[in-house]
Design a protein around this motif. Structure first.
Motif, PDB file in Angstrom:
ATOM      1  N   GLY A 123       0.767  -1.239   0.000  1.00  0.00           N
ATOM      2  CA  GLY A 123       0.000   0.000   0.000  1.00  0.00           C
ATOM      3  C   GLY A 123       0.796   1.286   0.000  1.00  0.00           C
ATOM      4  N   GLU A 124       2.116   1.209  -0.001  1.00  0.00           N
ATOM      5  CA  GLU A 124       2.955   2.416  -0.057  1.00  0.00           C
ATOM      6  C   GLU A 124       3.119   2.830  -1.527  1.00  0.00           C
ATOM      7  N   PRO A 125       2.951   4.114  -1.841  1.00  0.00           N
ATOM      8  CA  PRO A 125       3.111   4.568  -3.228  1.00  0.00           C
ATOM      9  C   PRO A 125       4.591   4.759  -3.588  1.00  0.00           C
ATOM     10  N   ALA A 126       5.375   3.713  -3.477  1.00  0.00           N
ATOM     11  CA  ALA A 126       6.823   3.791  -3.662  1.00  0.00           C
ATOM     12  C   ALA A 126       7.206   3.855  -5.135  1.00  0.00           C
ATOM     13  N   THR A 127       8.263   4.593  -5.387  1.00  0.00           N
ATOM     14  CA  THR A 127       8.832   4.674  -6.723  1.00  0.00           C
ATOM     15  C   THR A 127      10.353   4.708  -6.599  1.00  0.00           C
ATOM     16  N   VAL A 128      11.040   4.446  -7.703  1.00  0.00           N
ATOM     17  CA  VAL A 128      12.504   4.425  -7.703  1.00  0.00           C
ATOM     18  C   VAL A 128      13.008   5.625  -8.488  1.00  0.00           C
ATOM     19  N   VAL A 129      13.977   6.316  -7.897  1.00  0.00           N
ATOM     20  CA  VAL A 129      14.634   7.437  -8.577  1.00  0.00           C
ATOM     21  C   VAL A 129      16.140   7.231  -8.491  1.00  0.00           C
ATOM     22  N   MET A 130      16.856   7.854  -9.406  1.00  0.00           N
ATOM     23  CA  MET A 130      18.313   7.763  -9.417  1.00  0.00           C
ATOM     24  C   MET A 130      18.893   9.019  -8.799  1.00  0.00           C
ATOM     25  N   ASP A 131      19.782   8.844  -7.822  1.00  0.00           N
ATOM     26  CA  ASP A 131      20.536   9.955  -7.247  1.00  0.00           C
ATOM     27  C   ASP A 131      21.896   9.945  -7.930  1.00  0.00           C
ATOM     28  N   LEU A 132      22.073  10.832  -8.893  1.00  0.00           N
ATOM     29  CA  LEU A 132      23.308  10.854  -9.681  1.00  0.00           C
ATOM     30  C   LEU A 132      24.523  11.217  -8.844  1.00  0.00           C
ATOM     31  N   GLU A 133      24.356  12.090  -7.853  1.00  0.00           N
ATOM     32  CA  GLU A 133      25.492  12.509  -7.030  1.00  0.00           C
ATOM     33  C   GLU A 133      26.086  11.353  -6.235  1.00  0.00           C
ATOM     34  N   SER A 134      25.225  10.470  -5.712  1.00  0.00           N
ATOM     35  CA  SER A 134      25.730   9.348  -4.912  1.00  0.00           C
ATOM     36  C   SER A 134      25.787   8.047  -5.706  1.00  0.00           C
ATOM     37  N   ASP A 135      25.388   8.075  -6.986  1.00  0.00           N
ATOM     38  CA  ASP A 135      25.372   6.889  -7.840  1.00  0.00           C
ATOM     39  C   ASP A 135      24.591   5.761  -7.165  1.00  0.00           C
ATOM     40  N   ALA A 136      23.360   6.093  -6.757  1.00  0.00           N
ATOM     41  CA  ALA A 136      22.518   5.120  -6.066  1.00  0.00           C
ATOM     42  C   ALA A 136      21.073   5.274  -6.514  1.00  0.00           C
ATOM     43  N   PHE A 137      20.333   4.170  -6.428  1.00  0.00           N
ATOM     44  CA  PHE A 137      18.901   4.196  -6.661  1.00  0.00           C
ATOM     45  C   PHE A 137      18.214   4.371  -5.316  1.00  0.00           C
ATOM     46  N   LEU A 138      17.243   5.287  -5.247  1.00  0.00           N
ATOM     47  CA  LEU A 138      16.513   5.551  -4.023  1.00  0.00           C
ATOM     48  C   LEU A 138      15.072   5.101  -4.193  1.00  0.00           C
ATOM     49  N   VAL A 139      14.538   4.406  -3.201  1.00  0.00           N
ATOM     50  CA  VAL A 139      13.116   4.075  -3.177  1.00  0.00           C
ATOM     51  C   VAL A 139      12.471   5.148  -2.311  1.00  0.00           C
ATOM     52  N   VAL A 140      11.546   5.903  -2.908  1.00  0.00           N
ATOM     53  CA  VAL A 140      10.950   7.047  -2.226  1.00  0.00           C
ATOM     54  C   VAL A 140       9.429   6.975  -2.246  1.00  0.00           C
ATOM     55  N   VAL A 141       8.832   7.686  -1.290  1.00  0.00           N
ATOM     56  CA  VAL A 141       7.384   7.908  -1.260  1.00  0.00           C
ATOM     57  C   VAL A 141       7.163   9.408  -1.071  1.00  0.00           C
ATOM     58  N   PRO A 142       6.051   9.943  -1.572  1.00  0.00           N
ATOM     59  CA  PRO A 142       5.782  11.364  -1.356  1.00  0.00           C
ATOM     60  C   PRO A 142       5.757  11.675   0.139  1.00  0.00           C
ATOM     61  N   SER A 143       6.320  12.830   0.516  1.00  0.00           N
ATOM     62  CA  SER A 143       6.394  13.170   1.930  1.00  0.00           C
ATOM     63  C   SER A 143       5.082  13.705   2.475  1.00  0.00           C
ATOM     64  N   GLY A 144       4.227  14.230   1.618  1.00  0.00           N
ATOM     65  CA  GLY A 144       2.967  14.775   2.082  1.00  0.00           C
ATOM     66  C   GLY A 144       3.102  16.174   2.635  1.00  0.00           C
ATOM     67  N   ASP A 145       4.292  16.772   2.540  1.00  0.00           N
ATOM     68  CA  ASP A 145       4.537  18.126   3.051  1.00  0.00           C
ATOM     69  C   ASP A 145       4.235  19.197   2.010  1.00  0.00           C
TER      70      ASP A 145
END
Length: 59
Positions: free
Chosen positions: A35-57
């Motif tokens: 049920g988490e609206p997770a998506t994957v993004v690339m952080d080019l500075e750290s050369d890593a893939f991040l799994v993120v969810v909207p913060s709601g802020d």
């Protein structure tokens, strides 16, 4: 053009996974199944893939 989006990082995966291995996508799929609206993004500075969810802020 870039757009800033507020998001919470759930997990971080190095970009150097073995060919055919998608650990960030697999983790995000498990989160979405729970049920988490997770998506994957690339952080080019750290050369890593991040799994993120909207913060709601966002206003």
């Amino acid at each position: 053009m870039s757009t800033a989006i507020s998001a919470k990082v759930l997990e971080r995966f190095p970009a150097g996974a073995p060919r055919g291995s998608w650990p960030a996508e697999e983790y995000a799929a498990r989160c979405r199944a729970e049920g988490e609206p997770a998506t994957v993004v690339m952080d080019l500075e750290s050369d890593a893939f991040l799994v993120v969810v909207p913060s709601g802020d966002d206003a």
